[in-house]
Design an enzyme around this catalytic site. Structure first.
Site, PDB file in Angstrom:
ATOM      1  N   SER A  65      -4.239   3.225  -4.833  1.00 14.14           N
ATOM      2  CA  SER A  65      -3.048   3.853  -4.267  1.00 14.14           C
ATOM      3  C   SER A  65      -2.548   3.041  -3.080  1.00 14.14           C
ATOM      4  O   SER A  65      -2.226   1.871  -3.230  1.00 14.14           O
ATOM      5  CB  SER A  65      -3.359   5.313  -3.910  1.00 14.14           C
ATOM      6  OG  SER A  65      -2.185   6.040  -3.660  1.00 14.14           O
ATOM      7  N   GLU A  84      -0.601   9.374 -14.361  1.00 16.01           N
ATOM      8  CA  GLU A  84      -0.493   9.347 -12.899  1.00 16.01           C
ATOM      9  C   GLU A  84       0.366  10.493 -12.364  1.00 16.01           C
ATOM     10  O   GLU A  84       0.049  11.118 -11.348  1.00 16.01           O
ATOM     11  CB  GLU A  84       0.129   8.019 -12.432  1.00 16.01           C
ATOM     12  CG  GLU A  84      -0.646   6.774 -12.779  1.00 16.01           C
ATOM     13  CD  GLU A  84      -1.671   6.390 -11.733  1.00 16.01           C
ATOM     14  OE1 GLU A  84      -1.865   7.150 -10.771  1.00 16.01           O
ATOM     15  OE2 GLU A  84      -2.276   5.319 -11.894  1.00 16.01           O
ATOM     16  N   HIS A 100      -3.533  10.642 -11.108  1.00 14.93           N
ATOM     17  CA  HIS A 100      -3.686   9.729  -9.985  1.00 14.93           C
ATOM     18  C   HIS A 100      -4.998   9.977  -9.255  1.00 14.93           C
ATOM     19  O   HIS A 100      -5.314  11.121  -8.903  1.00 14.93           O
ATOM     20  CB  HIS A 100      -2.507   9.915  -9.022  1.00 14.93           C
ATOM     21  CG  HIS A 100      -2.445   8.894  -7.930  1.00 14.93           C
ATOM     22  ND1 HIS A 100      -2.123   7.586  -8.159  1.00 14.93           N
ATOM     23  CD2 HIS A 100      -2.660   8.997  -6.591  1.00 14.93           C
ATOM     24  CE1 HIS A 100      -2.119   6.927  -7.024  1.00 14.93           C
ATOM     25  NE2 HIS A 100      -2.471   7.762  -6.047  1.00 14.93           N
TER      26      HIS A 100
END
Length: 532
Positions: free
Chosen positions: A230, A348, A445
């Protein structure tokens, strides 16, 4: 994605990015609520846990599975006159420094009650090595945590499985966050007018510490891989194109990094000046006023980059430290010439579609952020094609914000070195946070993180097939850190990326896919998106 503002009442690109930032932060905060670095039961310290660094000796912990050194300062506390200045070396110490527990995390807002936690004195790193000290010149992985540049810390990630599978050293780091890490006010300029990027400078200082000290822990300073997820992966993108990071690493791992979400200098300056006014700090004494403001007030006041750039605080391009946007630099062949492992999770966007509630009536409003392309997006992602409106919106987010920019980066970096691409696709992965959800999140995610790090039993892969996948992933990542190639004895072949082959990481059978085709990237290439 439009760079102007849609009509009142519509969801704007900035609003969506604020939602993304909030979820990024929640994920890291919930992980941090139950995670501690070190894992196995501690044993009494012995002589093998004392290591001399260039700043002084540190005494760590010998666990059942590793030697762990926590809370080692790599820079002086960035407080007082050092707030919003490039990091400087820590003071030298002569007595053994206790390195048996993590140092403070950088100031951030905690999950749930919204309380502030952490300390400005937070520039610490943690070193984990195998228990045995005989082997030297082990490969090194430096982990840069995620959290939207507003939350997280290195100690949230227990790397013991990677340490032992790869017979390597893993370093996890803290860096300044939010306004304290990325405020781009011109009154705080340094090095011939550069602004912001203090958190990125911290990361580079940590990498220099690794270069100068890791041999004392048995690591090889000539075999360092930087890795992150990330915001951590976004940071890795920046190091790949920052001249100041040159030769500080020799391989790169990027997990779910939307590296297009970076701000240009003017956008950051404008937002930072507005931020200073919010704190009551105006010229000609803005710098003095900002440095005198209580840390709690600084950390509690959100910094957002607006206009044509993202609303996440973070690295700023368009100046010597980061000359241009990473994706543009990759396309121009300006990335560091190192092996790269890069990938995306197949779902995600589900995490970011949880809030606010997406209804059939609201879905067309959300699509208005794409301006004249809204109808085309609706036709390609029709509500009739998904069980719930939120899943249609999550598919848009997955493809536009994550999969396609990452596929673009992977294909571009083929020009500068070997690339190994993946898609994590365990749609039954355990959520990284607790509680029921209104729809299945799939491989969302950050859901790959427990397959690599120990992050609590409730997040660990549950079935035997998932544990087998986790074992393969740990071995792939470890092999890549050792050799620059994830392939190893007993592992299914991971083909080198040529633009259309990514390894699909899922339980039972590993296959390959064309991520760009699967996620409709040909369509998204026709829609202007800032930073791409």
């Amino acid at each position: 994605m439009r760079t102007d503002r849609p009509d009142s009442g519509k969801t704007t690109p900035g609003a969506r990015l604020r939602q993304l930032a909030a979820v990024f932060a929640v994920v890291v905060a919930v992980i941090g609520a139950v995670t501690a670095c070190g894992g196995a039961a501690e044993r009494p310290a012995t002589e093998s846990t004392v290591v001399d660094t260039q700043f002084g000796p540190v005494r760590g912990t010998l666990t059942d599975r590793a030697r762990v050194f926590s809370g080692i300062p790599y820079a002086a506390p960035p407080v007082g006159e050092l707030r919003w200045k490039p990091p400087v070396a820590p003071a030298i110490w002569s007595q053994e420094r206790d390195a048996t527990k993590p140092g403070a995390q950088c100031p951030q807002r905690s999950f749930g009650q919204g309380q502030l936690s952490g300390s400005e004195d937070c520039l610490f790193l943690n070193v984990s090595t195998p228990r045995t000290t005989a082997a030297q010149h082990r490969p090194v992985m430096v982990w840069i945590h995620g959290g939207a540049f507003i939350s997280g810390s290195g100690s949230l990630y227990d790397p013991t499985r990677l340490v032992n599978a790869g017979d390597m050293v893993v370093v996890t780091i803290n860096y300044r966050l939010g306004a304290l890490g990325f405020l781009g006010h011109p009154a705080l300029a340094y090095d011939n007018g550069q602004v912001g990027n203090f958190g990125l400078l911290d990361q580079q200082a940590a990498l220099r510490w690794v270069r100068d000290n890791i041999a004392a822990f048995g690591g090889d300073p000539a075999k360092v891989t930087i890795a992150g997820e990330s915001a951590g992966a976004m940071s890795v993108c920046d190091h790949l194109v920052s001249p100041a990071s040159d030769r500080l690493f020799h391989g790169a791992i990027l997990q779910s990094g939307p590296c297009q979400l970076q701000a240009d200098r003017q956008t950051a300056v404008t937002a930072s000046e507005q931020y200073a006014q919010t704190l009551g700090c105006a010229e000609p004494a803005a710098a003095q006023c900002l440095r005198a403001a209580p840390a709690e007030q600084v950390a509690a006041t959100p910094l957002r980059y607006t206009g044509s750039g993202p609303e996440l605080p973070g690295p700023i391009f368009g100046q010597p430290l980061l000359p241009e946007a990473p994706l543009a630099a990759f396309r121009a062949g300006k990335a560091a010439k190192v092996p790269v492992l890069i990938g995306v999770n197949s779902d995600e966007g589900t995490l970011f579609a949880l809030e606010p509630q997406v209804t059939a009536e609201r879905y067309p409003q959300l699509l208005q952020e794409f301006g004249v392309h809204a109808d085309a997006v609706a036709a390609l992602y029709p509500l009739t094609g998904y069980p719930q409106p939120a899943l249609a919106w999550s598919a848009v987010l997955t493809d536009n914000t994550f999969a396609c920019p990452i596929a673009d980066a992977a294909k571009s970096m083929i020009r500068t070195g070997p690339v190994y691409a993946y898609e994590f696709a365990d749609r039954n992965a355990a959520p990284v946070f607790g509680g029921p959800t209104p729809f299945p999140l799939g491989a969302s995610h950050a859901f790959e993180l427990p397959y690599l790090f120990d992050m609590g039993a409730e997040r660990a892969p549950a079935s035997q097939a998932q544990r087998d996948l986790s074992d393969k992933m740990v071995r792939y990542w470890s092999a890549f850190v050792r050799t620059g190639d994830p392939n190893g004895r007993g592992l299914p072949d991971w083909p080198r990326h040529t633009g259309d082959q990514s390894l699909v990481l899922k339980p039972d059978a590993l296959t390959t896919t064309d991520v760009a085709k699967e996620h409709r990237c040909g369509f998204w290439q026709e829609i202007p998106v800032p930073g791409r």
